[in-house]
Enzyme design. Structure first.
Site, PDB file in Angstrom:
ATOM      1  N   LYS A 183       1.108 -10.885  -8.865  1.00 44.55           N
ATOM      2  CA  LYS A 183       0.100  -9.817  -9.010  1.00 44.55           C
ATOM      3  C   LYS A 183      -0.217  -9.574 -10.482  1.00 44.55           C
ATOM      4  O   LYS A 183      -1.363  -9.281 -10.848  1.00 44.55           O
ATOM      5  CB  LYS A 183       0.606  -8.526  -8.350  1.00 44.55           C
ATOM      6  CG  LYS A 183      -0.358  -7.326  -8.446  1.00 44.55           C
ATOM      7  CD  LYS A 183      -1.690  -7.597  -7.780  1.00 44.55           C
ATOM      8  CE  LYS A 183      -2.676  -6.436  -7.951  1.00 44.55           C
ATOM      9  NZ  LYS A 183      -2.340  -5.256  -7.147  1.00 44.55           N
ATOM     10  N   LYS A 237      -1.686   0.876 -16.069  1.00 48.28           N
ATOM     11  CA  LYS A 237      -0.304   0.733 -15.589  1.00 48.28           C
ATOM     12  C   LYS A 237       0.017  -0.728 -15.307  1.00 48.28           C
ATOM     13  O   LYS A 237       1.042  -1.261 -15.742  1.00 48.28           O
ATOM     14  CB  LYS A 237      -0.116   1.560 -14.320  1.00 48.28           C
ATOM     15  CG  LYS A 237       1.256   1.450 -13.683  1.00 48.28           C
ATOM     16  CD  LYS A 237       1.232   1.748 -12.183  1.00 48.28           C
ATOM     17  CE  LYS A 237       0.535   0.651 -11.415  1.00 48.28           C
ATOM     18  NZ  LYS A 237       0.728   0.731  -9.948  1.00 48.28           N
TER      19      LYS A 237
END
Length: 291
Positions: free
Chosen positions: A171, A239
């Site tokens: 990811k 983030k």
């Protein structure tokens, strides 16, 4: 199969709904109980007011919340899922987290007699709503195979990338690529605007060639219109890119374009764009180019 779903944000809400439509017995938990009640009414499912109540009889518990600390609160905390799950059940974390948290969860589950899969998703809000997410998995192959019917409910593709943590690392690569593509698309779009090109015609011309991408096909025209309200907020991208840079540091490398992208996103957030989607990077690229 009984499935519990923890976290009913823009991703989790429709993902849990797809599980009901696929025929699973689904119970949900959300920290805002009102949203869980609304989901239960919409999908004729069940909701619980505590994590323990939600997961106690589940064969699979899926989590999709905000960040590492949110995941810990829902899983490893005293009143989290792991302490209440039955032996042999599977915990699946769909949250985008650090790889180190995935490994931490894997150990906690092993000690509790529970199986674990880290499984972050890509495809955004639209992908979740349409049930066509890409799921990047880390864990045991037998567990991965057992989860296919669950993943098929809301996913177009699920791939086992390796051991626990490798799903999260995959990811990270996904997010690095998104930032890079958006940077190039932003510069190209700016040049096109300044050159007087017809943007819709340009996108239709380029999208099926070597320069084509999901971002071009789905975001270039709206970037041209300065519209940036399409799901995945840049505060979440900040983030995620932070995880990418932390992992790069562990691997002894630097990612200059990713570093530039996160700084641009941080400035955009400081300017009040924190809830805009990632394509708002165009604003920062344009500002830098015109100075």
């Amino acid at each position: 199969m009984k499935v519990s779903f923890i976290g009913l944000g823009v991703m989790g809400y429709p993902m849990a709904g797809h599980l009901v439509k696929a025929g699973f017995d689904v119970s949900v938990f959300n920290r805002t109980t009102e949203k869980a009640q609304r989901w239960a009414n919409e999908y004729a499912g069940q909701y619980a007011e505590t994590v323990a109540e939600c997961v106690k009889d589940a064969d699979v518990v899926a989590v999709c919340v905000g960040n590492d600390d949110d995941v810990r609160q829902m899983t490893t905390a005293e009143y989290g899922a792991i302490a209440a799950m039955k032996q042999g059940a599977i915990l699946v974390d769909h949250t985008t987290t650090s790889a180190s948290l995935a490994e931490e969860l894997g150990k906690a589950c092993e000690e509790a007699g529970i199986r674990f899969m880290d499984a972050p998703v890509s495809g955004g809000q639209a992908g979740a709503e349409n049930g066509v997410l890409t799921i990047m998995c880390g864990g045991d192959e037998a567990v991965f195979n057992e989860l296919q019917s669950v993943f098929d409910a809301y996913g177009k593709s699920s791939v086992l990338m390796g051991t626990v943590g490798q799903g999260q690392r995959a990811k990270m690569v996904n997010q690095v690529c998104i930032a890079g593509v958006l940077t190039g698309l932003s510069e190209g779009l700016l040049l096109a605007q300044k050159s007087g090109l017809d943007i819709p015609a340009l996108v239709d011309c380029l999208k099926n060639g070597a320069a084509g991408s999901w971002q071009m096909e789905n975001r270039a025209k709206t970037m041209d219109q300065d519209k940036y309200d399409f799901g995945f907020a840049i505060d979440w991208m900040i983030k995620d890119l932070g995880f990418c840079l932390d992992e790069a540091d562990k691997q002894g490398i630097t990612l200059p374009l990713t570093e530039q992208s996160i700084e641009r996103y941080k400035q955009l957030s400081a300017d009040g764009e924190g809830r805009s989607d990632t394509s708002v990077l165009f604003k920062a690229v344009r500002q830098d180019a015109e100075q």
